[in-house]
Design a protein around this motif. Sequence first.
Motif, PDB file in Angstrom:
ATOM      1  N   ILE A 208       0.806  -1.216   0.000  1.00 52.13           N
ATOM      2  CA  ILE A 208       0.000   0.000   0.000  1.00 52.13           C
ATOM      3  C   ILE A 208       0.847   1.277   0.000  1.00 52.13           C
ATOM      4  O   ILE A 208       0.315   2.380   0.147  1.00 52.13           O
ATOM      5  N   ILE A 209       2.150   1.159  -0.202  1.00 53.89           N
ATOM      6  CA  ILE A 209       2.997   2.349  -0.268  1.00 53.89           C
ATOM      7  C   ILE A 209       2.785   3.086  -1.592  1.00 53.89           C
ATOM      8  O   ILE A 209       2.725   4.318  -1.626  1.00 53.89           O
ATOM      9  N   ARG A 210       2.673   2.368  -2.690  1.00 62.99           N
ATOM     10  CA  ARG A 210       2.445   3.014  -3.993  1.00 62.99           C
ATOM     11  C   ARG A 210       1.324   2.282  -4.701  1.00 62.99           C
ATOM     12  O   ARG A 210       1.507   1.171  -5.208  1.00 62.99           O
ATOM     13  N   THR A 211       0.154   2.904  -4.729  1.00 66.62           N
ATOM     14  CA  THR A 211      -1.039   2.281  -5.300  1.00 66.62           C
ATOM     15  C   THR A 211      -1.677   3.218  -6.322  1.00 66.62           C
ATOM     16  O   THR A 211      -1.263   4.365  -6.498  1.00 66.62           O
ATOM     17  N   ARG A 212      -2.705   2.704  -6.980  1.00 69.55           N
ATOM     18  CA  ARG A 212      -3.405   3.510  -7.982  1.00 69.55           C
ATOM     19  C   ARG A 212      -4.646   4.197  -7.411  1.00 69.55           C
ATOM     20  O   ARG A 212      -5.194   5.104  -8.042  1.00 69.55           O
ATOM     21  N   GLU A 213      -5.095   3.739  -6.275  1.00 69.06           N
ATOM     22  CA  GLU A 213      -6.191   4.399  -5.559  1.00 69.06           C
ATOM     23  C   GLU A 213      -5.768   4.515  -4.105  1.00 69.06           C
ATOM     24  O   GLU A 213      -5.324   3.542  -3.498  1.00 69.06           O
ATOM     25  N   PHE A 214      -5.913   5.702  -3.542  1.00 65.02           N
ATOM     26  CA  PHE A 214      -5.410   5.915  -2.190  1.00 65.02           C
ATOM     27  C   PHE A 214      -6.201   7.045  -1.543  1.00 65.02           C
ATOM     28  O   PHE A 214      -6.992   7.747  -2.206  1.00 65.02           O
ATOM     29  N   THR A 215      -5.985   7.223  -0.252  1.00 64.59           N
ATOM     30  CA  THR A 215      -6.699   8.256   0.503  1.00 64.59           C
ATOM     31  C   THR A 215      -5.743   9.376   0.884  1.00 64.59           C
ATOM     32  O   THR A 215      -4.629   9.116   1.350  1.00 64.59           O
ATOM     33  N   GLN A 216      -6.187  10.597   0.664  1.00 60.37           N
ATOM     34  CA  GLN A 216      -5.437  11.779   1.069  1.00 60.37           C
ATOM     35  C   GLN A 216      -6.195  12.537   2.150  1.00 60.37           C
ATOM     36  O   GLN A 216      -7.433  12.545   2.163  1.00 60.37           O
ATOM     37  N   SER A 441      -0.390  18.156   2.815  1.00 62.43           N
ATOM     38  CA  SER A 441      -1.098  17.049   2.161  1.00 62.43           C
ATOM     39  C   SER A 441      -0.551  15.727   2.678  1.00 62.43           C
ATOM     40  O   SER A 441       0.634  15.434   2.509  1.00 62.43           O
ATOM     41  N   PHE A 442      -1.411  14.925   3.302  1.00 62.39           N
ATOM     42  CA  PHE A 442      -0.999  13.691   3.966  1.00 62.39           C
ATOM     43  C   PHE A 442      -1.501  12.474   3.186  1.00 62.39           C
ATOM     44  O   PHE A 442      -2.669  12.414   2.795  1.00 62.39           O
ATOM     45  N   GLY A 443      -0.615  11.509   2.974  1.00 68.39           N
ATOM     46  CA  GLY A 443      -1.010  10.231   2.402  1.00 68.39           C
ATOM     47  C   GLY A 443      -1.425   9.284   3.519  1.00 68.39           C
ATOM     48  O   GLY A 443      -0.587   8.844   4.306  1.00 68.39           O
ATOM     49  N   VAL A 444      -2.711   8.980   3.592  1.00 69.99           N
ATOM     50  CA  VAL A 444      -3.220   8.182   4.714  1.00 69.99           C
ATOM     51  C   VAL A 444      -2.750   6.738   4.617  1.00 69.99           C
ATOM     52  O   VAL A 444      -2.331   6.138   5.620  1.00 69.99           O
ATOM     53  N   ASP A 445      -2.785   6.142   3.438  1.00 64.49           N
ATOM     54  CA  ASP A 445      -2.410   4.731   3.291  1.00 64.49           C
ATOM     55  C   ASP A 445      -0.941   4.517   3.662  1.00 64.49           C
ATOM     56  O   ASP A 445      -0.599   3.554   4.358  1.00 64.49           O
TER      57      ASP A 445
END
Length: 583
Positions: A208-216, A441-445
């Motif tokens: 889940i570090i680099r995905t195509r769908e993620f939560t910000q 801007s935070f990457g939740v995943d």
Amino acid sequence: MSDRISEKLTELAKRRGYFFQSSGAYGGVGGFYTFGPQGAALKGNVEDAWRDRFAIAEGHMEIDAPTIMPEPVFEASGHLETFDDMLVECPECEESHRADHIVEDETEYEDAESLPVPEVEEIIAEYELVCPTCGAGLAGAAIEDFNLMFATNIGPGDSQPGYLRPETAQGIFVEFPRLKEYARNTLPFGVTQIGRAYRNEISPRRSIIRTREFTQAELELFVDPETSEPDLTLVEDVSVRLYPATEQQADDGSEVETTIGDAVADGTIADPWIAYFLGIAQEWYASVGVDTDRFRFRQHLAGERSHYASDCWDAESEIDGNWIEIAGFAHRGDYDLSKHQEYSEERFTVFQQYDEPKTVERAVVDPDMSYLGPEFGGDAQAVVEELETLAGRDRAAFEGETVDVEFGDETHEIPVEKTGFAVEEQTEAGEHVVPHVIEPSFGVDRLVYTILHHAYREDEVAGEERTYLDLEPEVAPTFVGVFPLQSDDDLEDEAEGIAAALRAEGLSVTYDDSGNIGRRYRRQDEVGTPFCVTVDYESLEDGGVTVRERDTTDQKRLPIDDLPETLSALRAGEVAFEDLDEE
């Protein structure tokens, strides 16, 4: 152990319901993951903690915008032209890869993303880099820009082209004309949003570090560039580890241990708003379980900054010896609002009233439409707008007999006498300001993965190996497990009653009566449950239960009647387990 944590964590995550690849029944699809019961709860707790600190505590509003937006939004934002990654296709197996990732993985270059494409091609040839899939040489393979946005169509038939948003920010920016009214046209004000974003990654990797769908989780703070200032006294003593651009470019450069106050004073952090949010973020990350010994803020090099950013710092966490970005703190200037004002028919400004009215000189035009109309036809109004813009920008252009106006692909000479140009004194009560934007801007995943990775522990208890997650109580998916010691109706009834009372207190509870008590403890340790409550036969007589703490495995005998209040205090950090008095 550290170089194998990711492998072990991925297995644990799948077994215990944290996260796993989506659509497994159909072979799975790269770059998409499902958060299971534990992962969804952990992720939700992290989002709630972020909302509490960056929205509620700061007094900002929150919105929830659509994930699909029409094409003009992204034309204005610049994403159609600039939101690209470097794609290289293997000449043998035809697999596509990110060229900058191949360079970073196989050479000493750490930030190949910031390099121009020709230089990356030269590095691939110099180091004789090969395809990660089949091993074929990539020297000579062309590197192309690949736009990361997912395209779609809005509506049937001659539908409107649209895109899945690559960031939540644009959903805030396009609604600015309405949002400023909710903020009573007063700067500064902030708007937050937590939601999904989509990027068609060339080579998603590392779970889940680099995905195509993620939560910000993003905050857009709108400020007056002349008057808005943060209260740095609130964060000036916060200790941080910084990796400035100057240190990254120096032969013997290294990270800098300092405080927010000192970093602002010596110019390491130039923008006070970015400094303010770095200070807040440092303390918040520690509160949700990021190991601050494996955490830093790295400044973007000039070549890697986004097209809109004048300065940007990343929050980075260390994972198995590698640094990954988990948040970005950017000064976006007035780029976004100015662009949307240019491309739309709305005003993306805030009227700032002066303390006292001011008399100023303004260059104005009052064109002779009897001349412009026949000369330019339907384009006459557009020419007027160009004249107005030119008058405000360059009065000297009107000093001759004619003025040059660029319109379309041509330059037109217009007699100055036909423009109605004049310089007038005007009394103004205020001015329209295009706010500047400060964006944390935070990457939740990625943060969820960091928390799990930093919480992973292995030890030995009573001669047996144990794996547990040292999760902070605030974010742990389950706060307390409740067990009857044995399968017995009376014990089970009492345990179920306790579980219900704790849930009524607002605590996350799991009830487990399967297997021996040691095995149940191990299950809860492995998912990171901070406390377990065991009901035994003495509980039926003396009204007490055994409460076990996860990390130390210490146990205390506490009254059942006090459990809801005691456990709530433990979760809130108001009392430590070792300080509790046994009955």
